[in-house]
Motif scaffolding. Structure first.
Motif, mmCIF file in Angstrom:
data_model
loop_
_atom_site.group_PDB
_atom_site.id
_atom_site.type_symbol
_atom_site.label_atom_id
_atom_site.label_comp_id
_atom_site.label_asym_id
_atom_site.label_seq_id
_atom_site.Cartn_x
_atom_site.Cartn_y
_atom_site.Cartn_z
ATOM 1 N N LEU A 12 41.269 56.577 77.883
ATOM 2 C CA LEU A 12 41.897 56.694 76.567
ATOM 3 C C LEU A 12 41.656 58.059 75.935
ATOM 4 O O LEU A 12 42.496 58.547 75.167
ATOM 5 N N GLU A 13 40.538 58.671 76.263
ATOM 6 C CA GLU A 13 40.224 59.986 75.702
ATOM 7 C C GLU A 13 40.853 61.123 76.495
ATOM 8 O O GLU A 13 40.842 62.276 76.063
ATOM 9 N N GLN A 54 43.720 55.891 71.508
ATOM 10 C CA GLN A 54 42.893 56.910 72.144
ATOM 11 C C GLN A 54 41.401 56.618 72.082
ATOM 12 O O GLN A 54 40.577 57.476 72.385
ATOM 13 N N SER A 55 41.047 55.391 71.702
ATOM 14 C CA SER A 55 39.636 55.024 71.634
ATOM 15 C C SER A 55 39.483 53.521 71.843
ATOM 16 O O SER A 55 40.308 52.733 71.360
ATOM 17 N N ILE A 56 38.417 53.147 72.545
ATOM 18 C CA ILE A 56 38.155 51.711 72.713
ATOM 19 C C ILE A 56 37.671 51.095 71.394
ATOM 20 O O ILE A 56 37.601 49.872 71.270
ATOM 21 N N GLN A 57 37.353 51.959 70.411
ATOM 22 C CA GLN A 57 36.949 51.461 69.100
ATOM 23 C C GLN A 57 38.147 51.133 68.219
ATOM 24 O O GLN A 57 37.995 50.485 67.174
ATOM 25 N N ASP A 58 39.316 51.573 68.623
ATOM 26 C CA ASP A 58 40.529 51.288 67.856
ATOM 27 C C ASP A 58 40.808 49.787 67.936
ATOM 28 O O ASP A 58 40.892 49.226 69.036
ATOM 29 N N TRP A 90 37.635 51.682 79.888
ATOM 30 C CA TRP A 90 38.782 52.369 79.300
ATOM 31 C C TRP A 90 38.403 53.585 78.462
ATOM 32 O O TRP A 90 39.282 54.342 78.034
ATOM 33 N N LYS A 91 37.115 53.789 78.203
ATOM 34 C CA LYS A 91 36.712 54.866 77.291
ATOM 35 C C LYS A 91 37.260 56.223 77.731
ATOM 36 O O LYS A 91 37.943 56.923 76.956
ATOM 37 N N GLU A 92 36.971 56.618 78.963
ATOM 38 C CA GLU A 92 37.412 57.937 79.431
ATOM 39 C C GLU A 92 38.921 58.031 79.582
ATOM 40 O O GLU A 92 39.517 59.037 79.178
ATOM 41 N N ASP A 102 35.367 48.037 79.008
ATOM 42 C CA ASP A 102 34.413 49.124 78.849
ATOM 43 C C ASP A 102 34.714 50.316 79.753
ATOM 44 O O ASP A 102 34.150 51.393 79.577
#
Length: 222
Positions: A40-41, A7-11, A36-38, A34
């Motif tokens: 995934l959220e 659920q996050s591009i930081q994962d 994918w942020k929205e 970049d």
């Protein structure tokens, strides 16, 4: 094997999954990292990785539309042979879609998927045998997917306004006796699904216009 939602591009799992996508899919099918942020959220978009010993060995993305009572499988990736990944993802996704339908008070009528037609365009898919279009098409036919009988194109996920060919829009009906879908359902689904890509090619708009003139779209074997 674990079924883990991303659920996050930081994962850290996201980066591994995105690399796997780039290895098995052609560029026009892969959204830039970049971007994918929205998605995934978005609670309505479900992205799961199959994780074995800390490694992403497969992944799937799907969504469920309660008002249309249909699901969509965006992609399924099998990154390693002889590990039961395809079956694992299939069953986990089925159970989750059933949960989503139940939570919305609806009963799903089926699921869409874009399926490569290797007789039109043949891709190597990163050398992963299980991802070969001929293999995937036959497996999906065994599962029960059928081809919607019209010439299909979709906008490139590279967001360049190009039309992508070489795929069929297919549907997995819950009722195996179903022989067609209302054309209005197909157009409503496609117009909503591709709102994420505002720069659509003329061929896509022409396809939608043709579909809107039809009453129903036949389901054919693949």
């Amino acid at each position: 094997m674990e079924y883990i939602r991303i659920q996050s591009i930081q994962d850290p799992l996201f980066q591994r999954m995105h690399e796997l996508m780039g290895n098995v899919f052609p560029p026009e099918e892969v959204l830039a990292a970049d971007k994918w942020k929205e998605p995934l959220e978005d609670e309505g978009i479900h992205v799961y990785a199959a994780v074995l010993d800390g490694e992403v060995v497969g992944a799937t993305e799907y969504r469920y539309y309660p008002d249309m009572r249909v699901a969509m499988t965006d992609f399924t990736i099998i990154g390693r042979p002889n590990s039961g990944i395809g079956r694992f993802l299939l069953r986990k996704r089925e159970k989750d879609i059933a949960r989503l339908a139940s939570a919305s008070g609806t009963v799903a009528i089926g699921m869409f998927a874009e399926i490569y037609n290797p007789q039109q365009v043949d891709y190597g898919f990163g050398g992963v045998a299980a991802m070969n279009p001929y293999v995937r098409r036959e497996v999906l036919s065994h599962i029960g997917y059928q081809r919607l009988d019209f010439a299909y194109v979709h906008p490139s996920w590279e967001e360049n306004g190009e039309a992508v060919e070489g795929l069929d829009l297919c549907f997995l009906p819950e009722d195996e006796t179903m022989t067609a879908l209302p054309a209005s359902l197909v157009t409503t689904f496609l117009e909503r699904y591709y709102t994420a890509l505002p720069n659509k090619p003329a061929a896509w708009h022409e396809m939608i216009a043709l579909l809107k003139r039809e009453q129903s779209i036949k389901l054919k074997p693949i």
